[in-house]
Design a protein around this motif. Structure first.
Motif, short mmCIF file in Angstrom:
data_model
loop_
_atom_site.label_atom_id
_atom_site.label_comp_id
_atom_site.label_asym_id
_atom_site.label_seq_id
_atom_site.Cartn_x
_atom_site.Cartn_y
_atom_site.Cartn_z
N THR A 237 0.83 -1.19 0.00
CA THR A 237 0.00 0.00 0.00
C THR A 237 0.88 1.25 0.00
O THR A 237 1.70 1.45 0.89
CB THR A 237 -0.92 0.02 1.23
OG1 THR A 237 -1.67 -1.20 1.28
CG2 THR A 237 -1.90 1.19 1.15
N LEU A 238 0.66 2.11 -0.99
CA LEU A 238 1.47 3.31 -1.12
C LEU A 238 1.31 4.25 0.07
O LEU A 238 2.28 4.78 0.59
CB LEU A 238 1.10 4.05 -2.42
CG LEU A 238 1.53 3.39 -3.73
CD1 LEU A 238 0.83 4.06 -4.91
CD2 LEU A 238 3.04 3.48 -3.91
N SER A 239 0.07 4.47 0.50
CA SER A 239 -0.22 5.51 1.48
C SER A 239 0.18 5.15 2.90
O SER A 239 0.20 6.02 3.77
CB SER A 239 -1.71 5.87 1.45
OG SER A 239 -2.50 4.72 1.75
N THR A 240 0.49 3.88 3.16
CA THR A 240 0.92 3.49 4.50
C THR A 240 2.34 2.94 4.47
O THR A 240 3.27 3.55 5.00
CB THR A 240 -0.04 2.44 5.10
OG1 THR A 240 -0.15 1.31 4.20
CG2 THR A 240 -1.42 3.03 5.33
N ASP A 241 2.54 1.79 3.84
CA ASP A 241 3.84 1.12 3.84
C ASP A 241 4.93 1.95 3.15
O ASP A 241 6.01 2.17 3.71
CB ASP A 241 3.74 -0.23 3.13
CG ASP A 241 2.62 -1.09 3.66
OD1 ASP A 241 2.51 -1.20 4.89
OD2 ASP A 241 1.86 -1.65 2.86
#
Length: 285
Positions: A237-241
């Motif tokens: 996931t871009l927005s978290t990891d």
């Protein structure tokens, strides 16, 4: 900066001393353990590469996370190799909240784990909005264990009436439930409430830095063995990891085995501006 599209996770991983791995979408999915993950973990161990599983799942303790992986077929995972947003939220509550009750939205299982601070806790469904003087904090725990209409309404009205620390134990806005569909996660509910109330809550888990700080200090707890250049963060996931890894100064790898699919990865990267160093189908080879 342009991401490198690679065919083999292992060919990149062996250039690092430490690998941080997201859980859902990297190690497992809605079907269970992703085929080949156990062999990849064996590869990391065989290469002497330290790894930690960094998960925004606040519904289970580290011990329970290990038990789940064991049942799925990933054996011999050590409790210390799992770091959860729930354990960080638990630490915060135990140090900061000294009296009163802690109200929570989520399951009783996660409440029993996270709210072991010696204080009483109360589910949202049991809140009497005319008698809230003794509630000293509020925690968003899970996306399950409550009535979505009545309890979210109660949450909003409680937070309108009383100003208390509000902790979000899982920052994920959504999670995949099958190949094409997602479900709203705790972080999504909290973001909705933040927007409605024009308030800012205390978020734990990726992309916030607390989890990365904890993991970094944990692997260096005996002595300063590892620098940030030694660590690869792998997530779906871009927005978290990926955002969290980038902000912390780590090299990052986006895998396409979870939230981000091959057919939309380039679009999401371009529209978000969140750029991983590497892109790979999965960690399986």
């Amino acid at each position: 900066m342009i991401s490198s599209r690679i065919d083999s996770f292992r060919s990149v991983a062996k250039n690092f001393k430490v690998v941080f791995l997201d859980s859902y979408g990297v190690l497992k999915n809605h079907k269970g353990l992703i085929d080949g993950v156990a062999e990849t973990i064996s590869f990391l161990r065989g290469e002497g590469i330290v790894f930690r599983v960094l998960t925004n799942d606040a519904s289970r303790s580290q011990e329970q996370q290990v038990e789940v992986f064991d049942r799925l077929g990933l054996k011999d995972l050590d409790v210390e190799e799992v770091i959860t947003s729930g354990m960080l939220a638990k630490q915060f509550l135990s140090h900061k909240i000294k009296d009163g009750k802690i109200a929570y939205l989520g399951t009783e299982n996660s409440a029993d784990y996270i709210l072991q601070s010696g204080l009483k806790h109360i589910a949202v469904r049991d809140i009497d909005l005319e008698n809230i003087e003794d509630i000293s904090a509020f925690v968003f725990l899970d996306d399950e264990g409550f009535d979505w209409n009545y309890d979210i309404d109660t949450t909003v009205n409680f937070l309108r009436r009383k100003t208390v620390p509000v902790i979000v134990a899982n920052s994920d806005k959504y999670y995949p439930v099958n190949k094409n569909d997602v479900s709203v996660a705790t972080g999504g509910i909290a973001k909705l409430c933040e927007s409605m109330l024009s308030k800012k809550f205390i978020h734990f888990g990726k992309p916030d830095t607390q989890m990365f700080n904890y993991a970094y200090e944990h692997i260096n707890r005996d002595k300063q063995q590892y620098d940030k250049d030694d660590i690869l963060m792998v997530g779906d996931t871009l927005s978290t990891d990926i955002l969290g890894g980038n902000k912390f100064g780590l090299k990052t790898m986006l895998v396409l085995s979870g939230n981000t699919r091959s057919d939309n990865a380039e679009l999401w990267i371009n529209s978000s501006g969140i750029i991983p160093d590497y892109i790979c189908d999965s960690i399986l080879k």
